[in-house]
Design a protein around this motif. Structure first.
Motif, PDB file in Angstrom:
ATOM      1  N   TRP A  43      48.140  41.746  32.869  1.00  0.00           N
ATOM      2  CA  TRP A  43      49.375  42.016  33.610  1.00  0.00           C
ATOM      3  C   TRP A  43      49.044  42.862  34.815  1.00  0.00           C
ATOM      4  O   TRP A  43      47.859  43.069  35.115  1.00  0.00           O
ATOM      5  N   LEU A  45      42.630  49.016  40.557  1.00  0.00           N
ATOM      6  CA  LEU A  45      42.488  48.235  41.776  1.00  0.00           C
ATOM      7  C   LEU A  45      42.293  49.126  42.986  1.00  0.00           C
ATOM      8  O   LEU A  45      42.972  50.130  43.161  1.00  0.00           O
ATOM      9  N   ASP A  57      44.182  40.975  24.224  1.00  0.00           N
ATOM     10  CA  ASP A  57      43.673  41.137  25.587  1.00  0.00           C
ATOM     11  C   ASP A  57      44.848  40.838  26.502  1.00  0.00           C
ATOM     12  O   ASP A  57      45.242  39.682  26.674  1.00  0.00           O
ATOM     13  N   ILE A  78      41.255  34.704  32.984  1.00  0.00           N
ATOM     14  CA  ILE A  78      41.339  35.297  34.320  1.00  0.00           C
ATOM     15  C   ILE A  78      39.927  35.358  34.895  1.00  0.00           C
ATOM     16  O   ILE A  78      39.009  35.851  34.234  1.00  0.00           O
ATOM     17  N   GLY A 114      39.002  49.075  35.817  1.00  0.00           N
ATOM     18  CA  GLY A 114      40.388  48.684  35.550  1.00  0.00           C
ATOM     19  C   GLY A 114      41.378  49.179  36.587  1.00  0.00           C
ATOM     20  O   GLY A 114      42.576  49.014  36.430  1.00  0.00           O
ATOM     21  N   GLY A 157      43.411  45.783  31.869  1.00  0.00           N
ATOM     22  CA  GLY A 157      42.946  46.320  33.138  1.00  0.00           C
ATOM     23  C   GLY A 157      41.981  45.424  33.875  1.00  0.00           C
ATOM     24  O   GLY A 157      41.907  45.457  35.092  1.00  0.00           O
ATOM     25  N   GLU A 158      41.206  44.647  33.159  1.00  0.00           N
ATOM     26  CA  GLU A 158      40.215  43.778  33.797  1.00  0.00           C
ATOM     27  C   GLU A 158      39.752  42.792  32.747  1.00  0.00           C
ATOM     28  O   GLU A 158      40.020  42.976  31.558  1.00  0.00           O
ATOM     29  N   THR A 192      50.629  46.073  37.825  1.00  0.00           N
ATOM     30  CA  THR A 192      51.638  47.079  38.153  1.00  0.00           C
ATOM     31  C   THR A 192      52.953  46.365  38.500  1.00  0.00           C
ATOM     32  O   THR A 192      54.042  46.780  38.097  1.00  0.00           O
ATOM     33  N   GLU A 193      52.815  45.285  39.224  1.00  0.00           N
ATOM     34  CA  GLU A 193      53.966  44.544  39.730  1.00  0.00           C
ATOM     35  C   GLU A 193      54.763  43.844  38.629  1.00  0.00           C
ATOM     36  O   GLU A 193      55.941  43.560  38.802  1.00  0.00           O
TER      37      GLU A 193
HETATM   38  C1  WT7 Z   1      44.962  43.554  38.053  1.00  0.00           C
HETATM   39  C2  WT7 Z   1      46.192  44.424  38.038  1.00  0.00           C
HETATM   40  C3  WT7 Z   1      48.246  46.168  34.193  1.00  0.00           C
HETATM   41  C4  WT7 Z   1      47.641  47.385  33.950  1.00  0.00           C
HETATM   42  C5  WT7 Z   1      46.337  47.736  34.516  1.00  0.00           C
HETATM   43  C6  WT7 Z   1      45.965  47.246  35.885  1.00  0.00           C
HETATM   44  C7  WT7 Z   1      43.394  42.826  36.487  1.00  0.00           C
HETATM   45  C8  WT7 Z   1      44.574  43.453  34.348  1.00  0.00           C
HETATM   46  C9  WT7 Z   1      43.596  42.141  32.912  1.00  0.00           C
HETATM   47  C10 WT7 Z   1      43.105  41.391  31.803  1.00  0.00           C
HETATM   48  C11 WT7 Z   1      41.717  40.230  33.288  1.00  0.00           C
HETATM   49  C12 WT7 Z   1      43.061  41.867  34.189  1.00  0.00           C
HETATM   50  C13 WT7 Z   1      43.905  41.641  37.291  1.00  0.00           C
HETATM   51  C14 WT7 Z   1      45.266  42.113  37.767  1.00  0.00           C
HETATM   52  N1  WT7 Z   1      43.684  42.712  35.068  1.00  0.00           N
HETATM   53  N2  WT7 Z   1      44.520  43.126  33.057  1.00  0.00           N
HETATM   54  N3  WT7 Z   1      43.538  41.593  30.546  1.00  0.00           N
HETATM   55  N4  WT7 Z   1      42.164  40.439  32.044  1.00  0.00           N
HETATM   56  N5  WT7 Z   1      42.125  40.918  34.373  1.00  0.00           N
HETATM   57  O1  WT7 Z   1      47.055  47.206  36.747  1.00  0.00           O
HETATM   58  O2  WT7 Z   1      46.123  48.124  38.879  1.00  0.00           O
HETATM   59  O3  WT7 Z   1      48.119  46.590  38.905  1.00  0.00           O
HETATM   60  O4  WT7 Z   1      45.815  45.732  38.358  1.00  0.00           O
HETATM   61  O5  WT7 Z   1      44.066  43.961  37.014  1.00  0.00           O
HETATM   62  O6  WT7 Z   1      43.050  41.425  38.365  1.00  0.00           O
HETATM   63  O7  WT7 Z   1      45.747  41.454  38.909  1.00  0.00           O
HETATM   64  P1  WT7 Z   1      46.828  46.957  38.285  1.00  0.00           P
END
Ligand code: WT7
Length: 701
Positions: free
Chosen positions: A466, A578, A463, A564, A576, A439-440, A468-469
């Motif tokens: 990924w 967006l 860790d 990241i 977590g 999530g972050e 949503t896309e």
């Molecule tokens: C954004 C995507 C994928 C499921 C949850 C969020 C950030 C996600 C990580 C991680 C650093 C991460 C990014 C990404 N993000 N996982 N392991 N380390 N950042 O889904 O709402 O589509 O958000 O979450 O910034 O672009 P989402």
């Protein structure tokens, strides 16, 4: 848009970027030998071989995996065709086009009849109260899904129709989504923490013909009257000329009244005294789930779908402020979530998997529902929250079901860390083998605590980076293969080809920092934005032709590990999730007192980032605590509780460039009382900045 370096992660809450250099040289943790010994991928070398093959021969690599699934008709033509380059025409991605299958059949019928796992538990349901539990086997789940598919058919739902789902984490939510998939109807699940306004907006955007919801539920101590919110949303849809003809309501809080024998399997006993939740009823539109289910037949032939038919829509915040309906398709998504689940959690038949995410987010779609079921896994489906009835809830639940693989978000880890080690160590946790986060960026302190305290130094941490896309994991360790560095999502998953680009779009080699992009399609990539293919092309493919652009900044260290560094667009990551600055700003300016608003991310010890809002008031209005309360309420109603700001500051005027652009970069610094503002040559009126510094919010309001 500036370089990631200039804009940075808006909150910087975890300090990931600043410390990345130091930490990349810090200690790495090897996979424990006992994990490697039985792992699907037992070494880094094996990972490298498989990864190389997945990129060099994607058709063969995924073709072998596809053989494990049921296809009504095989792929008649090319296994993969795509265009990633906007300068060469329309962006498209097609995996196995022309092959037909059904994902519901693959995750249920195939597991029951081919794998002979009908009696295996698919879900242990753990309600908000620890005493509220039930379980459902694959066979029982299949029966429920067939019943409900017949209910939907009777209501006229056909292949291609859109069905909105607005439900808490109860078994009927899984039944509802799989029934849609069985009929080839697209589910559009709206997180039950979103407001009625958000639900209405999503129903309208994809013109859903039916809504499935629930009477009410508890989230910890808090009662949520979901039906009331659903009613408000449908009323708003009607006002906008779009009447939804049918609303199916699960009696969840009122379940006790129904007696036993109701779906799914045995009705979970609701122990909590049920207050008088007033459910209003719209005759001719509302229907009780349990009444419809009683009349429904047992058999339901799945609708055979093209691999490239849409499976679902899931909305995610867009930087323009309007949520984007991310579309995933049947075949590619199925292969990708099944494969990532198997390798990233190193799934084995006897595992008990627990992903704490709500199904309303992509993590829940992929790793509560589709990924685990496609592997015939047993999972925990959790309705509650980590702090109710107390802060050891997650660990008592781990012991209760002997959870082996556990997947949660950094924000939950940071929240629980605050209560110290004892609530964790009070419970055995001996069953745990692999821990995951998503999530972050996870800050190293939280990573180390998760590893040392929760995992007792025994469990590798995956860790997973990924979106949503992307449908499934993109950058992630594999538990038996990858030496871990706290705070790094390590290496790409099979089929994933990352690159780091500079502002001019050149690929950087070796140690580098820049834009994170992907060079070739993986099966789980989204195919379009619902009803707006142009938005899909613009958002992900225009900036750097030939690449999928994530919107994240990233650093690759001397060992090739990816770190990241956070979003490089106007997006915020709160716990977590967006959010776009634009959507919060537009909710603020809808208030009659607000002339202009600018929202930035601000570091927060638990949420990672929180919202810091600057508002310029219209003449005749004064700034007061009543007004800030009203503004918070407005945001909760327009977007939902997750978007509630922590800080709202009166801004008689906002710092702007001479061309009139709000300088959010400067506002972030003001919020943090950081006077090192960098290049200020473009600011139109520097006196504005001094004024804002002197009126900073010092405490959370
Ligand atoms: C954004 C995507 C994928 C499921 C949850 C969020 C950030 C996600 C990580 C991680 C650093 C991460 C990014 C990404 N993000 N996982 N392991 N380390 N950042 O889904 O709402 O589509 O958000 O979450 O910034 O672009 P989402």
């Amino acid at each position: 848009m500036g370089l990631p370096e200039e804009r940075g992660r808006s909150g910087g809450g975890s300090g990931v970027r600043e410390e990345a250099g130091a930490r990349s040289r810090a200690r790495s943790w090897s996979p424990p030998p006992e994990v490697s010994r039985s792992a699907h991928v037992p070494s880094l070398q094996r990972y490298r071989e498989l990864h190389r093959r997945s990129l060099e021969e994607p058709r063969e690599f995924w073709g072998d995996i596809a053989k494990e699934f049921y296809w009504k008709t095989p792929c008649p033509g090319p296994f993969l065709q795509y265009n990633f380059d906007v300068t060469k025409g329309k962006i498209f991605i097609e995996w196995m086009k022309g092959a037909t299958t059904n994902i519901c059949y693959n995750v249920l019928d195939r597991i029951v009849y081919e794998k002979k796992l009908g009696d295996k538990v698919a879900f242990y349901w753990e309600g908000n109260e620890p005493e509220e539990t039930t379980q459902i086997t694959y066979r029982e789940l299949l029966v429920q899904v067939c019943h409900f598919s017949n209910v939907l058919r009777k209501q006229g739902i056909c292949k291609g129709d859109r069905v909105a789902i607005y439900m808490p984490m109860i078994p009927e939510l899984v039944v509802a989504m799989l029934a849609c998939a069985r009929l080839g109807a697209l589910h559009s699940i709206v997180f039950a923490g979103f407001s009625s306004e958000s639900l209405c907006e999503r129903i309208l955007d994809s013109s859903c013909s039916l809504l499935i919801t629930t009477d009410a539920f508890y989230r910890g101590e808090k009662l949520v009257n979901l039906k009331e919110l659903a009613d408000e949303a449908l009323e708003k849809c009607r006002e906008k000329g779009f009447p939804v003809r049918c609303c199916i309501v699960v009696k969840h809080l009122g379940r006790a009244e129904l007696g036993t024998g109701d779906s799914p399997s045995q009705s979970p006993p609701i122990k909590r005294p049920c207050p008088d939740v007033q459910i209003s009823w719209n005759e001719g539109v509302d229907m009780w789930w349990h009444e419809l289910m009683q009349e429904a037949g047992d058999e339901c032939e799945p609708e055979w779908c093209d691999a490239e038919d849409p499976l679902f829509i899931l909305y995610t915040s867009g930087s323009t402020g309007k949520p984007k309906g991310v579309v995933h398709t049947v075949g590619g998504y199925m292969l990708y979530v099944a494969t990532t689940f198997k390798y990233v959690f190193d799934f084995h038949a006897e595992d008990v998997f627990w992903c704490t995410a709500d199904i309303g987010w992509i993590t829940g779609h992929s790793y509560v529902t589709y990924g685990p079921l496609a592997n015939g896994a047993t999972s925990v489906l959790f309705e509650g929250i980590p702090t109710y009835p107390d802060v050891s809830r997650l660990w008592s639940t781990v012991d209760k079901y002997k959870v082996t693989k556990f997947y949660t978000a950094p924000t939950a880890i940071r929240l629980l860390m605050k209560s110290g080690d004892e609530p964790v160590t009070r419970h055995s946790r001996a069953s745990l083998q692999v821990l995951g986060t998503v999530g972050e960026p996870i800050n190293p302190e939280a990573w180390l605590w998760y590893h040392r305290v929760v995992g007792a130094q025994r469990c590798p941490i995956v860790d997973t980076f990924w979106q949503t896309e992307t449908g499934g994991h993109m950058l992630t360790p594999l538990p038996g293969a990858t030496p871990m560095k706290p705070g790094s999502a390590t290496f790409p998953f099979f089929g994933v080809a990352p690159a780091v680009l500079n502002e001019s779009g050149e690929e950087l080699e070796g140690e580098a920092e820049g834009y994170l992009v992907f060079k070739q399609p993986w099966p789980g990539i989204m195919r379009t934005v619902y009803g707006n293919h142009e938005c899909f092309e613009t958002t992900y493919f225009k900036k750097f032709p030939g690449y999928y652009v994530t919107g994240d900044g990233c650093r690759r260290d001397q060992d090739g590990y990816y770190w990241i560094t956070g979003r490089i667009d106007d997006m915020l990551n709160v716990s977590g999730h967006l959010l776009s600055t634009a959507e919060v700003e537009s909710a603020l300016v809808e208030h009659e007192a607000v002339a202009e608003a600018a929202v930035v991310g601000h570091p927060h010890p638990v949420k990672g980032e929180c919202l810091y809002c600057f508002v310029t008031l219209c003449d005749g209005h004064t700034f007061s605590s009543t007004l800030t309360e009203e503004l918070k309420k407005q945001i909760r109603e327009k977007i939902g509780p997750i978007a509630t700001p922590d800080y709202i500051q009166n801004a008689p005027s906002l710092p702007k460039t001479r061309s009139g652009k709000i300088m959010r970069r400067v506002l972030r610094k003001i919020a943090q009382n950081d006077h090192d503002l960098g290049d200020m040559s473009t600011v139109a009126d520097p006196s504005v900045i001094t004024q804002l510094f002197s009126h900073r919010c010092l405490t959370i309001q």
